[in-house]
Each structure stands twice: as structure tokens, then as C-alpha cells.
Write a protein that holds these residues in place. Structure first.
Motif, mmCIF file in Angstrom:
data_model
loop_
_atom_site.group_PDB
_atom_site.id
_atom_site.type_symbol
_atom_site.label_atom_id
_atom_site.label_comp_id
_atom_site.label_asym_id
_atom_site.label_seq_id
_atom_site.Cartn_x
_atom_site.Cartn_y
_atom_site.Cartn_z
ATOM 1 N N PHE A 33 44.683 -3.398 -0.065
ATOM 2 C CA PHE A 33 43.222 -2.855 0.444
ATOM 3 C C PHE A 33 42.569 -3.807 -1.251
ATOM 4 O O PHE A 33 42.997 -4.504 -1.275
ATOM 5 N N MET A 34 41.300 -3.993 -0.102
ATOM 6 C CA MET A 34 40.262 -4.748 -0.355
ATOM 7 C C MET A 34 38.932 -3.960 -0.634
ATOM 8 O O MET A 34 38.778 -3.586 0.571
ATOM 9 N N LEU A 35 38.475 -4.485 -1.520
ATOM 10 C CA LEU A 35 36.734 -3.056 -2.275
ATOM 11 C C LEU A 35 36.128 -3.620 -2.419
ATOM 12 O O LEU A 35 36.266 -4.559 -3.125
ATOM 13 N N ASP A 36 34.889 -3.475 -1.836
ATOM 14 C CA ASP A 36 33.807 -4.186 -2.630
ATOM 15 C C ASP A 36 32.942 -3.448 -3.202
ATOM 16 O O ASP A 36 32.660 -2.370 -3.137
ATOM 17 N N MET A 37 33.052 -3.891 -4.844
ATOM 18 C CA MET A 37 32.732 -2.179 -6.241
ATOM 19 C C MET A 37 31.537 -3.486 -6.455
ATOM 20 O O MET A 37 30.814 -3.036 -7.578
ATOM 21 N N THR A 38 30.553 -3.719 -5.609
ATOM 22 C CA THR A 38 29.473 -4.675 -6.039
ATOM 23 C C THR A 38 29.604 -5.442 -6.443
ATOM 24 O O THR A 38 28.911 -6.908 -6.283
ATOM 25 N N VAL A 39 29.630 -4.941 -7.489
ATOM 26 C CA VAL A 39 30.232 -6.742 -8.946
ATOM 27 C C VAL A 39 30.997 -7.694 -7.910
ATOM 28 O O VAL A 39 30.975 -8.558 -8.322
ATOM 29 N N LYS A 40 31.722 -6.747 -7.511
ATOM 30 C CA LYS A 40 32.862 -8.407 -7.355
ATOM 31 C C LYS A 40 34.192 -7.077 -6.269
ATOM 32 O O LYS A 40 34.037 -6.188 -6.293
ATOM 33 N N THR A 41 34.612 -8.296 -5.488
ATOM 34 C CA THR A 41 35.723 -7.421 -4.899
ATOM 35 C C THR A 41 37.098 -7.680 -5.166
ATOM 36 O O THR A 41 37.593 -8.749 -6.240
#
Length: 153
Positions: free
Chosen positions: A55-63
Motif C-alpha cells: 500500500f502507498m498512502l498519501d498522509m498529506t504530510v508524507k507518503t
């Protein structure tokens, strides 16, 4: 494991088998799960079900990238645990239960980010993230059902 273990349930207007089908269709996750930018099956079990998933998640501050190992209980759900990634630990489960009003989908998850956050911030963030994730799952199952046999939306 994180001491901040969260559980969230919702009722899905679809049978258990359709919930399980959406749960195991990892290639579709980026279309319906807002933080997931990429999801790919790295390995399948002898039954053909995904075993190891990245999984790759965009957590706003970092991926954030992580790989989970899945164990399935078709069509009642699955459990998962972290293999590797940008977080310290992840483990969780989805359980599907038939009820007269639809399928109750319950997700339980614990995440250890590997860095300290005040408990009230972490707990609130994790509750919202889990609730949003389960509700997005419910909408994906119901949209697939509305699309008809073999349909995706």
C-alpha cells in the motif's frame, strides 16, 4: 502493538459475499479509498487470494508505504499484519456478519506509527481514519452492487 486499538462497524446493504469480493479486490482500492494512492498484490496464496499486499498512502504530510500479510476466512473476513514499511506496526481484521438489515462489517485495527503523538491526538486521528475507511468501504460495496453483476463503479 499500538495501545490505541480501534474498532468501527457499519451495516452494508449487500451480502457477505459481496463485501468479501470488495475486500479482496485490492487493485480497486485507490478508486474508492481516499488516502490510498497505490495498492498492488505482491504474492498470492495457493487458493488464489492475495497473501502479501503493498500500500502507498498519501498522509498529506508524507507518503507512507507498507506491506501487509493477509489471512482470509472466506467469505467472513480477513486478518492482516505488517511485514515491512514506514510505520512500526499494523495489525487488524475485517469481519462480516449477516443480519436481517444487511451485512455488519466490523474493522478492528491497531497502528504504531513509530513516533510519539499525544494520546488524545492519536486516538482522535485513528478513530476518524478508521471510521472514514470503513464508510468508504461500505460505499464501494454498495456502488458495486448497484452497478450490477460483475460491475464496478
Amino acid at each position: 502493538m499500538s495501545e490505541y486499538r480501534q474498532t468501527y462497524s457499519t451495516t452494508v446493504a449487500a451480502p457477505v459475499t459481496e463485501c468479501f469480493a470488495v475486500l479482496t479486490a485490492f487493485e480497486d482500492y485507490p478508486r474508492w479509498s481516499s488516502p490510498i494512492t497505490s495498492c498492488r498484490v505482491l504474492e498470492r496464496g495457493p487458493d488464489g487470494l492475495p497473501k502479501r499486499v503493498e500500500f502507498m498512502l498519501d498522509m498529506t504530510v508524507k507518503t507512507i508505504r507498507y506491506v501487509l500479510d493477509y489471512t482470509f476466512d472466506p467469505p467472513r473476513g480477513a486478518t492482516w499484519k505488517l511485514v515491512e514499511g514506514d510505520v512500526k506496526d499494523v495489525e487488524g481484521s475485517y469481519r462480516f456478519e449477516d443480519t436481517p438489515g444487511g451485512t455488519v462489517a466490523t474493522c478492528t485495527q491497531g497502528i504504531d506509527l513509530g513516533f510519539w503523538l499525544p494520546g488524545f491526538i492519536r486516538s482522535g486521528f485513528e478513530k476518524k481514519a478508521l471510521r472514514d475507511s470503513v464508510e468508504e468501504f461500505r460505499r464501494a460495496v454498495e456502488a458495486r452492487r448497484a452497478a450490477g453483476p460483475g460491475g464496478t463503479s
